[in-house]
Design an enzyme around this catalytic site. Structure first.
Site, short mmCIF file in Angstrom:
data_model
loop_
_atom_site.label_atom_id
_atom_site.label_comp_id
_atom_site.label_asym_id
_atom_site.label_seq_id
_atom_site.Cartn_x
_atom_site.Cartn_y
_atom_site.Cartn_z
NE ARG A 54 126.76 44.62 -33.32
CZ ARG A 54 126.91 43.42 -32.79
NH1 ARG A 54 127.83 43.22 -31.91
NH2 ARG A 54 126.17 42.41 -33.17
CB THR A 55 122.18 49.37 -35.67
OG1 THR A 55 123.34 48.77 -36.23
CG2 THR A 55 121.84 50.64 -36.42
CE LYS A 82 96.91 41.71 -36.53
NZ LYS A 82 96.15 42.81 -35.92
NE ARG A 104 120.15 46.92 -39.46
CZ ARG A 104 121.18 46.48 -38.75
NH1 ARG A 104 121.13 45.29 -38.18
NH2 ARG A 104 122.25 47.23 -38.58
CG HIS A 132 125.12 49.80 -41.38
ND1 HIS A 132 124.52 50.75 -40.58
CD2 HIS A 132 125.29 48.71 -40.59
CE1 HIS A 132 124.34 50.24 -39.38
NE2 HIS A 132 124.79 49.00 -39.36
N1 ASP Z 1 125.70 44.37 -38.36
C1 ASP Z 1 126.19 44.76 -39.64
C2 ASP Z 1 125.01 44.92 -40.61
O1 ASP Z 1 123.88 44.78 -40.19
C3 ASP Z 1 127.23 43.83 -40.16
C4 ASP Z 1 126.84 42.38 -40.19
O2 ASP Z 1 125.70 42.04 -39.86
O3 ASP Z 1 127.71 41.61 -40.54
O4 ASP Z 1 125.25 45.17 -41.75
N1 CP Z 2 127.12 46.45 -36.71
C1 CP Z 2 125.78 46.29 -36.70
O1 CP Z 2 125.05 46.89 -37.46
O2 CP Z 2 125.33 45.45 -35.72
P1 CP Z 2 123.81 45.02 -35.53
O3 CP Z 2 123.42 44.22 -36.76
O4 CP Z 2 123.82 44.19 -34.28
O5 CP Z 2 122.99 46.25 -35.40
#
Ligand code: ASP
Ligand code: CP
Length: 318
Positions: A54-55, A82, A104, A132
């Site tokens: 998603r993100t 590497k 991330r 987040h």
């Molecule tokens: N997608 C969100 C995160 O990356 C929540 C999860 O992974 O549960 O924090």
């Molecule tokens: N909610 C969220 O961050 O989803 P992803 O980990 O898929 O990005």
């Protein structure tokens, strides 16, 4: 705003500003060709050391809808394999000419560290168990769409709070907007200290559900648990899962939310996730417009007016 690292960078006024700007980007997103030239000439790069659906995709859609160029980076096929360090990797990407890096990482604090090494804008797309912020912003926007305001709303955040950066940012954001937040989890799935968290705590989900406006379910983050924190997943579901029977305890108007990805059958029953109370898909859709607002605030002129007044026929640029 130079960076978006924490919800605390925004405070109530900043969150409201993002919400107002998101309204205009929802309008853009609903156009037949959802694109405006707001960030033409800007480049946004992704630096994702952890997986994401998603993100990452919604930031990418957001950047493209604003006509920014994007630079993709995948740890799995990069020179990180590497042994290249985070600092060298980030500075290498910046040297190619980027205006913002969306990061991330599995370690809390990495986005702050990057701001010390880089001149470009840094956006936190999830750091360890910590924060987040864009997830919290899209959650606030989704709640605002349904309730108008979060003031006085009761929000239960349920499940694996300890490992959840979503909870870290949501608590800050919901409280800043005047909601009453209750964390519902077994003691082993709560942070070691909740000092300074503007929350109440309960271990009795059934009792909380009868009076809550929102049941915000968290994923059981098994990949972050190196010891058994609950006797079994079956027992966790029995006590803290939003089962079909338990969802019946919710008031009629109450909403069900989840940041995704879901463990269907563990923290949330598939039927509840698909029910009319569930706004889980709306959370995802709103994620694009919210991230457009964030990128625009960081890289745009800072004035939303040109965005809303761009006529549709001239708004389309490659
Ligand atoms: N997608 C969100 C995160 O990356 C929540 C999860 O992974 O549960 O924090
Ligand atoms: N909610 C969220 O961050 O989803 P992803 O980990 O898929 O990005």
């Amino acid at each position: 705003m130079r960076h978006l690292l924490s919800i605390d960078d925004l405070g109530r006024d900043g969150i409201e500003e993002v919400m107002a700007l998101t309204d205009s980007f929802v309008e853009v997103s609903n156009r037949p060709i959802p694109k405006v030239p707001a960030l033409r000439g800007k480049t946004v790069a992704w630096l994702f050391y952890e997986d994401s659906t998603r993100t990452r995709l919604s930031f990418e859609a957001a950047a493209r809808r604003l006509s920014a160029d994007t630079m993709n980076f995948s740890v799995g096929s990069s020179s990180v394999k590497k042994g290249e360090s985070l600092r060298d990797t980030a500075q290498t990407i910046q040297a190619m000419g980027v205006d913002a890096i969306v990061v991330r990482h599995g370690s809390a604090g990495v986005p702050w560290q990057l701001t010390r090494w880089l001149d470009c804008a840094v956006v936190n797309a999830g750091d360890g168990w910590h924060e987040h912020p864009t997830q919290a912003l899209l959650d606030c926007y989704t709640l605002r769409e349904h309730f108008g305001s979060l003031e006085g709303r009761r929000i239960a955040i349920v499940g694996d709070v300890k490992h959840s950066r979503v909870a870290g940012s949501d608590v800050r954001a919901f409280a800043a907007l005047g909601a009453e937040v209750t964390l519902v989890a077994p003691p082993t799935l709560l942070p070691a200290s909740l000092e300074g968290w503007p929350v109440q705590v309960s271990h009795d989900l059934d009792a909380v559900l009868t009076t809550t406006d929102v049941a915000y379910m968290l994923r059981m983050q098994l990949e972050r648990q190196d010891e058994a924190l609950v006797p079994s997943l079956r027992e966790f579901t029995a006590c803290f899962g939003l089962t079909v029977d338990r969802a019946r305890l919710l008031p009629d108007h109450a909403l069900v939310m989840h940041p995704g990805p879901m463990n269907r059958g563990i923290e949330i029953a598939a039927e509840v996730a698909e029910s009319t109370r569930s706004v889980i898909r709306q959370q995802v859709s709103n994620g694009v417009a919210v991230r457009m607002a964030v990128l625009f605030l960081l890289l745009g002129s800072g004035r939303p007016e040109p965005i809303v007044t761009v006529p549709e026929e001239v708004a389309v640029h490659g």
